[in-house]
Design a protein around this motif. Structure first.
Motif, short mmCIF file in Angstrom:
data_model
loop_
_atom_site.label_atom_id
_atom_site.label_comp_id
_atom_site.label_asym_id
_atom_site.label_seq_id
_atom_site.Cartn_x
_atom_site.Cartn_y
_atom_site.Cartn_z
N VAL B 15 -25.21 31.75 2.31
CA VAL B 15 -25.35 31.79 0.85
C VAL B 15 -24.65 33.04 0.35
N ILE B 16 -23.59 32.84 -0.42
CA ILE B 16 -22.80 33.96 -0.92
C ILE B 16 -23.24 34.26 -2.36
N LEU B 17 -23.82 35.43 -2.52
CA LEU B 17 -24.29 35.87 -3.84
C LEU B 17 -23.26 36.83 -4.41
N ASP B 18 -22.97 36.67 -5.70
CA ASP B 18 -21.89 37.45 -6.30
C ASP B 18 -22.32 37.87 -7.71
N GLY B 19 -22.54 39.16 -7.88
CA GLY B 19 -22.91 39.64 -9.21
C GLY B 19 -24.14 40.51 -9.19
N ARG B 20 -24.84 40.53 -10.30
CA ARG B 20 -26.01 41.40 -10.45
C ARG B 20 -27.29 40.60 -10.27
N LEU B 21 -28.12 41.01 -9.33
CA LEU B 21 -29.43 40.38 -9.16
C LEU B 21 -30.45 41.16 -9.99
N ASP B 22 -30.22 41.16 -11.29
CA ASP B 22 -31.20 41.73 -12.22
C ASP B 22 -32.06 40.58 -12.74
N ILE B 23 -32.78 40.78 -13.82
CA ILE B 23 -33.67 39.72 -14.32
C ILE B 23 -32.87 38.47 -14.65
N ASP B 46 -25.34 36.41 2.22
CA ASP B 46 -24.16 37.28 2.13
C ASP B 46 -24.25 38.05 0.81
N MET B 47 -24.56 39.35 0.91
CA MET B 47 -24.78 40.16 -0.28
C MET B 47 -23.67 41.18 -0.50
N GLN B 48 -22.51 40.93 0.10
CA GLN B 48 -21.41 41.89 -0.04
C GLN B 48 -21.02 42.12 -1.49
N LYS B 49 -21.15 41.08 -2.31
CA LYS B 49 -20.68 41.18 -3.69
C LYS B 49 -21.81 41.35 -4.70
N PHE B 78 -26.47 40.00 5.05
CA PHE B 78 -25.19 40.49 5.53
C PHE B 78 -24.48 41.31 4.43
N GLY B 79 -24.14 42.53 4.79
CA GLY B 79 -23.18 43.31 4.04
C GLY B 79 -23.57 43.91 2.71
N PRO B 80 -24.85 44.28 2.49
CA PRO B 80 -25.14 44.87 1.18
C PRO B 80 -24.45 46.22 1.01
N VAL B 81 -24.06 46.52 -0.22
CA VAL B 81 -23.48 47.85 -0.50
C VAL B 81 -24.62 48.88 -0.39
N PRO B 82 -24.28 50.16 -0.22
CA PRO B 82 -25.33 51.15 0.06
C PRO B 82 -26.48 51.19 -0.95
#
Lengths: 143, 111
Positions: B15-23, B46-49, B78-82
């Motif tokens: 599952v490729i997530l892309d963007g902001r996981l805000d509300i 996949d949280m790279q983005k 996988f791959g979250p930014v810091p």
């Protein structure tokens, strides 16, 4: 940064108690951040604190009733810190005194909710709550 | 917030997530995430983005992950930014969903 007199607000965002209004917060923060040369890490911290605090007020303080008001004031302190102050007229709630859950003993005990205040505490440089005659004032400081 | 799904060899759903996981982002993906969790045994998030993660976004990850685990499946991030990884760790999510920064190790953890 939060000691002494609160600096005069440079900017104010007024919101209604609707989650949809929170989409106004990020562009406002990013504009202020650009004006003050704020780092990406600090902008992330500010956004997470404001989203958690404002959504808590809307969902829990105002219990989802849509026509109450909130304000967010921004000021830069003399030492370069950024200060955001949220005021509401919801029932008193001291986010600073909220007792965090103990760490879960197993992964399945992790609760899907209840992370907002711990995240605010982690990402805010400083956090202060004050009761108002008819509501709450929550002040975040970021260095 | 965008979400894309890929079937990977070995029965893994990526599952490729892309963007902001805000509300707003969480509301956009919650239903899809829950549907995916109901039909997946091996889930790679996949949280790279993902550029932002708040408590509502955490909920969008935790609920499906617990669903998969209850079915005897496995989930990895996988791959979250810091900064996103910092949020995951602050909420102890890494004890529920291991975090990997190499795709090969993320896939190996699911086998």
């Amino acid at each position: 940064m939060l000691d002494g007199l609160t600096p005069k607000a440079e900017a104010r965002l007024s919101l209604k108690s609707r989650l949809a209004e929170l989409t106004l917060v990020r562009p406002w923060v990013e504009r202020l951040a650009a004006e003050h040369g704020t780092s990406e890490e600090k902008v992330f911290a500010i956004n997470i604190c404001l989203e958690e605090a404002l959504s808590n007020v809307i969902r829990h303080g105002y219990k989802g009733e849509p026509d109450h008001s909130l304000t967010v004031d921004f000021s830069a302190s003399a030492d370069g810190g950024l200060v955001f102050t949220i005021e509401d007229s919801a029932p008193l709630f001291n986010a600073c005194a909220f007792r965090e859950r103990p760490a879960p003993a197993s992964p399945d005990e992790i609760k899907p909710g209840g992370q907002g205040i711990p995240l605010m505490r982690k990402f805010a440089g400083s956090l202060r709550w004050e009761p108002l005659p008819h509501g709450n004032r929550l002040t975040f400081g970021f260095r | 917030m965008q979400i894309a799904i890929e079937d990977v060899d070995g029965g893994v759903t990526r599952v490729i997530l892309d963007g902001r996981l805000d509300i707003e982002g969480a509301a956009a993906v919650d239903l899809k995430m829950n549907v995916i969790a109901g039909s997946s045994q091996l889930l790679l998030l996949d949280m790279q983005k993902v550029t932002f993660l708040g408590s509502m976004g955490l909920r969008s990850i935790v609920v499906p992950a617990q669903t998969v685990r209850r079915h005897g499946g496995k989930v990895v991030v996988f791959g979250p930014v810091p900064l996103v990884e910092e949020v995951l760790k602050a909420a102890n999510i890494d004890t529920l969903i291991p975090i990997h920064h190499e795709l090969s190790s993320a896939l190996a953890a699911l086998q």
